[in-house]
Design a protein around this motif. Structure first.
Motif, short mmCIF file in Angstrom:
data_model
loop_
_atom_site.label_atom_id
_atom_site.label_comp_id
_atom_site.label_asym_id
_atom_site.label_seq_id
_atom_site.Cartn_x
_atom_site.Cartn_y
_atom_site.Cartn_z
N ALA A 346 0.81 -1.22 0.00
CA ALA A 346 0.00 0.00 0.00
C ALA A 346 0.85 1.26 0.00
O ALA A 346 0.41 2.32 -0.48
N ALA A 347 2.07 1.17 0.53
CA ALA A 347 2.96 2.33 0.58
C ALA A 347 3.75 2.51 -0.71
O ALA A 347 4.48 3.49 -0.86
N GLY A 348 3.64 1.55 -1.64
CA GLY A 348 4.36 1.65 -2.90
C GLY A 348 5.69 0.93 -2.91
O GLY A 348 6.43 0.99 -3.90
N ASN A 349 6.03 0.24 -1.82
CA ASN A 349 7.28 -0.51 -1.77
C ASN A 349 7.14 -1.84 -2.50
O ASN A 349 6.11 -2.51 -2.41
N PRO A 380 2.27 5.59 -3.25
CA PRO A 380 1.32 4.77 -2.48
C PRO A 380 0.10 4.42 -3.33
O PRO A 380 -0.26 5.16 -4.25
#
Length: 403
Positions: A346-349, A380
């Motif tokens: 969800a954070a884009g990692n 994200p």
């Protein structure tokens, strides 16, 4: 003797009849095999009234066309993974935001597949300007998407600028010049009678589920443009799912790609083989036994589909902007295609990578690895995507014309 004008009229009528017959029967253009991780997934056949190697010509014509798939994967293909293939293809091959006009149609398309596609299953997507896209599985009519441009959304996944795999588009645009052995293999694949009976029961399941959904949600709106006998009831099922999601009910999990290389954020890497010629050669085959890898599709809504297209398009632009064709590879005239599935949280990692198609040239594999590293972390996930992770495939082809 007949008067000349009568003879001309009869010949004209005969020509019109022959034209109608021809239009009703698109010709076989080509057959392609789609594989992932070296395992065959399905055979694809493209039919069109116009035979051409020009993909744009076929995409722009409103003549009758047909797409056929015959499943080769021994474990079958989960319905969510099957739908994801079309969503990703649309995101990559259509202009950003184009999903706005087809989100409801894609939702309706997704609702048609109520179970796993099994080996030897035969899917047919028939297009005509009068009916739209008529969908059959093992000769069972699943439904019809009436929008006249929806067929091209599906077709772009096959013959758009970024097809499913290397050589795939070219194999479909063969103008009827098809390898005899491949044609025979395609022709001889047929589903079992018991399997046909199972697919027929899908519609009964849809009716029962939709009736319950209609009772529980009398205000459900039509979520798809399906002109089937079950259209309104299928739409009711989709509406209930949408309502649950908008109420904060989102059944997601945090499982990563099956067999994928685990990474963390910007330190993502792709493992090289011992001979340094391919990416992660020991990665297990794609897991077809369940839908664990399809979190983002488990709560499909029109809003989430549009958000996914924007997100994937942006991610692809970021990766392509970082991509460099290695000078040494150009000097050695090395070319090839690489396709990697990425999972982001969800954070884009980046949480996982899985190579689906690799090149025999280490320099090209390393170039893709570097581009992905340089692109992470991604933005994200937008609020419309409530899943805890999103997966998408990154297809990259190196040609000597690329700088």
């Amino acid at each position: 003797m007949f008067p000349r004008y009568l003879l001309i009229s009869q010949l004209s009528l005969l020509w019109l009849l022959l034209s109608a017959v021809t239009q009703a029967s698109p010709q076989l253009s080509g057959i392609a095999t789609h594989s992932e991780l070296g395992q065959e997934q399905f055979l694809a056949a493209l039919y069109s009234e116009t035979l051409s190697k020009d993909a744009d010509l076929l995409l722009n014509t409103q003549d009758a066309k047909r797409m056929e798939l015959k499943i080769l994967a021994r474990e079958g293909i989960a319905p969510r993974r099957f739908t994801r293939m079309w969503i990703e293809g649309a995101a990559i091959n259509m202009p950003a935001g184009a999903m706005n006009s087809h989100a409801e149609n894609m939702l309706a398309f997704d609702q048609l597949f109520r179970g796993r596609l099994e080996m030897n299953d035969h899917l047919i997507f028939d297009f005509s300007p009068q009916q739209g896209t008529v969908i059959h599985l093992n000769s069972v009519h699943l439904g019809t998407i009436e929008n006249p441009s929806f067929f091209d959304v599906l077709l772009r996944t096959w013959i758009g600028n970024v097809p499913l795999s290397s050589g795939y588009r070219e194999a479909l645009l063969m103008e009827g010049n098809i390898d005899a052995a491949l044609l025979q293999r395609f022709t001889h694949m047929e589903p079992r009678l018991s399997r046909i009976a199972v697919v027929k029961n899908w519609n009964e399941t849809i009716l029962a589920a939709a009736s319950a959904a209609s009772s529980a949600n009398s205000s459900s709106d039509n979520r798809g443009n399906i002109s089937d006998n079950n259209s309104k009831k299928i739409a009711a099922v989709s509406s209930v799912k949408s309502s649950a999601r908008q109420s904060g009910i989102a059944l997601t999990n945090q499982s990563s790609l099956p067999g994928a290389t685990q990474v963390a954020g910007a330190t993502a890497s792709i493992t090289e083989s011992t001979n340094a010629s391919t990416i992660a050669p020991d990665a297990p085959a794609v897991n077809n036994t369940g839908d664990n890898a399809d979190d983002a599709l488990s709560q499909l809504t029109a809003q989430s589909l549009v958000a996914q297209q924007y997100y994937i398009s942006d991610a692809m632009r970021r990766i392509y902007a970082q991509l460099i064709y290695p000078r040494r590879a150009r000097e050695l005239q090395q070319t090839g295609s690489i396709k990697i599935r990425i999972a982001v949280d969800a954070a884009g990692n980046i949480t996982a990578l899985q190579p689906l198609e690799t090149s025999e040239h280490r320099l090209l594999n390393q170039a893709v690895e570097s581009a992905i590293k340089a692109s992470a972390p991604f933005p994200p996930l937008p609020p419309e995507i409530t899943a805890q992770q999103l997966e998408f495939a990154v297809p990259i082809t190196f040609t000597l014309g690329q700088s």
